[in-house]
Design a protein around this motif. Structure first.
Motif, PDB file in Angstrom:
ATOM      1  N   GLU A   1       0.827  -1.213   0.000  1.00 36.26           N
ATOM      2  CA  GLU A   1       0.000   0.000   0.000  1.00 36.26           C
ATOM      3  C   GLU A   1       0.859   1.260   0.000  1.00 36.26           C
ATOM      4  N   ILE A   2       2.033   1.178   0.628  1.00 35.39           N
ATOM      5  CA  ILE A   2       2.962   2.312   0.581  1.00 35.39           C
ATOM      6  C   ILE A   2       3.482   2.500  -0.839  1.00 35.39           C
ATOM      7  N   TYR A   3       3.853   1.394  -1.487  1.00 35.26           N
ATOM      8  CA  TYR A   3       4.364   1.489  -2.858  1.00 35.26           C
ATOM      9  C   TYR A   3       3.283   1.960  -3.820  1.00 35.26           C
ATOM     10  N   ASP A   4       2.031   1.535  -3.601  1.00 35.63           N
ATOM     11  CA  ASP A   4       0.933   1.988  -4.460  1.00 35.63           C
ATOM     12  C   ASP A   4       0.740   3.495  -4.341  1.00 35.63           C
ATOM     13  N   THR A   5       1.009   4.050  -3.162  1.00 33.74           N
ATOM     14  CA  THR A   5       0.902   5.498  -2.971  1.00 33.74           C
ATOM     15  C   THR A   5       2.104   6.212  -3.580  1.00 33.74           C
ATOM     16  N   ARG A   6       3.258   5.600  -3.427  1.00 35.22           N
ATOM     17  CA  ARG A   6       4.494   6.205  -3.916  1.00 35.22           C
ATOM     18  C   ARG A   6       4.607   6.141  -5.435  1.00 35.22           C
ATOM     19  N   PHE A   7       4.189   5.023  -6.029  1.00 34.09           N
ATOM     20  CA  PHE A   7       4.279   4.821  -7.475  1.00 34.09           C
ATOM     21  C   PHE A   7       2.879   4.600  -8.040  1.00 34.09           C
TER      22      PHE A   7
ATOM     23  N   THR B   1       3.421   6.726 -13.769  1.00 33.88           N
ATOM     24  CA  THR B   1       3.234   8.166 -13.898  1.00 33.88           C
ATOM     25  C   THR B   1       3.954   8.959 -12.814  1.00 33.88           C
ATOM     26  N   THR B   2       4.349   8.332 -11.723  1.00 32.18           N
ATOM     27  CA  THR B   2       5.070   9.038 -10.664  1.00 32.18           C
ATOM     28  C   THR B   2       6.205   8.164 -10.151  1.00 32.18           C
ATOM     29  N   GLY B   3       7.186   8.796  -9.475  1.00 35.03           N
ATOM     30  CA  GLY B   3       8.287   8.039  -8.888  1.00 35.03           C
ATOM     31  C   GLY B   3       9.297   7.583  -9.927  1.00 35.03           C
TER      32      GLY B   3
END
Length: 364
Positions: A266-272, A281-283
């Motif tokens: 869930e942290i990675y889904d928020t970060r990337f 699109t991000t990270g």
């Protein structure tokens, strides 16, 4: 963050010299740094760049090989302030840490900029001298009068001479000296090394190093052959598995405003994030350059390089998270693009790299 068994993976892949100086050296404090050194020592691996004081952090590690003694000098210009090792003396123990290259920045402003800064400083209630030749401090930055707006970054002369001294010593003690620095400057987005780094790299070669290798910027930069010896201004990423760490430290939840019960995925889904077509699109995943690199193999005759073969690799830019960041030989079309990109970056240094049979080649 890695398990001790990670060392076995690296050794099996052929790594035998380790620079421990980087901006994560003391992420888990001095004890984390010490544990890493203890594991390397227990495995009989050669390492440099960190130690119980500045003397030990600066000294080379030596690898005995059938073709000669190789010395490694490790350092980092990108580091946290308190990870810097301190000198030992008659009355002080010295501070554990890494072999640091300190940088200083002098900001200069044009006459128009200086006048605007004086107005800003006055608005902040700061007393400003009427003399136009006096520097102005605003927003926590001191700006000096100059002909143009610019920032000049300089390498600390004490750190410069300490490293050059170690290179001279290692040149006498070994057959080949490898200098390796963790240096993100001027930033990960830049494909061009800063002026201070180019000057310092050439000085290291002039003092006897066989090669100077820089890592940190996460993307390729150019290659220079200085006095017959290669300078790699950045080799990009080789292993970049930064999306499979589980569990994640609590500060990562704080960074993205997530509650403590959020799990790693869930942290990675928020970060990337990715768009509806699955494109990042991000990270770091947003650009393939973070996942494309080369493995250079240098052939020396005596003290000079006569050939460098660059093997193009890719780390699975659009692969599933579980597979992204693992190196593999790049397919032919991508490999050619990687080599052509490296050749373009190297040309300003007078280095001509050609694509031949799936690899890049430089010859003397």
């Amino acid at each position: 963050m890695g398990s001790p068994e990670t060392l076995r993976d690296l050794v099996d892949m052929g790594f035998d010299l380790f620079n421990r100086a980087n901006n994560h050296t003391t992420d888990y404090g001095v004890e984390g740094m010490r544990l890493t050194g203890k594991l390397l020592d227990e495995w009989g691996l050669v390492h440099a760049g960190a130690g119980e004081n500045l003397g030990w952090a600066s000294r080379p590690g030596y690898l005995e090989t059938p073709k000669g003694r190789i010395a490694l000098i490790g350092m980092a210009s990108t580091h946290t302030p308190m990870s810097r090792a301190g000198r030992a003396g008659p009355t002080v123990q010295g501070r554990p840490g890494l072999n640091a290259l300190r940088l200083s920045t002098r900001h200069e402003g044009s006459p128009a900029t200086m006048e605007a800064l004086r107005e800003v400083a006055r608005a902040q209630g700061i007393e400003v001298a009427e003399d136009e030749g006096v520097p102005v401090r605003a927003f926590g930055i001191t700006v000096y009068p100059g002909d143009e707006d610019r920032s000049i970054v300089s390498l600390n002369d004490v750190d410069r001479e300490r490293v050059l001294h170690e290179v001279r010593n290692a040149t006498d003690q070994g057959d080949y000296v490898v200098a390796n620095s963790h240096s993100h400057e001027p930033g990960n987005a830049s494909m061009t090394p800063p002026d201070w780094m180019v000057e310092f790299a050439r000085q290291i070669i002039d003092e006897g190093a066989a090669t100077f290798i820089i890592h940190g910027p996460h993307q390729l930069r150019g290659v220079e052959i200085h006095n017959g010896r290669p300078i790699f201004y950045s080799l990009g990423d080789f292993i970049f598995q930064n999306e499979t760490i589980d569990p994640m430290p609590s500060d990562q939840r704080d960074r993205y405003g997530l509650p403590l019960d959020r799990l790693a995925s869930e942290i990675y889904d928020t970060r990337f994030r990715v768009d509806e077509d699955g494109n990042p699109t991000t990270g770091f995943p947003t650009d393939s350059r973070w996942y494309e690199s080369v493995v250079p193999v240098v052939t020396f005759e005596g003290s000079e390089a006569v050939e460098i073969v660059f093997h193009p690799i890719e780390l699975g830019w659009k692969a599933p998270r579980s597979q992204r960041g693992t190196p593999r030989i790049a397919p032919e079309d991508l490999g050619r693009r990687i080599i052509e990109h490296l050749a373009e970056l190297s040309r300003p240094f007078g280095t001509e790299i050609v694509y031949e049979d799936g690899v890049g080649v430089w010859r003397r």
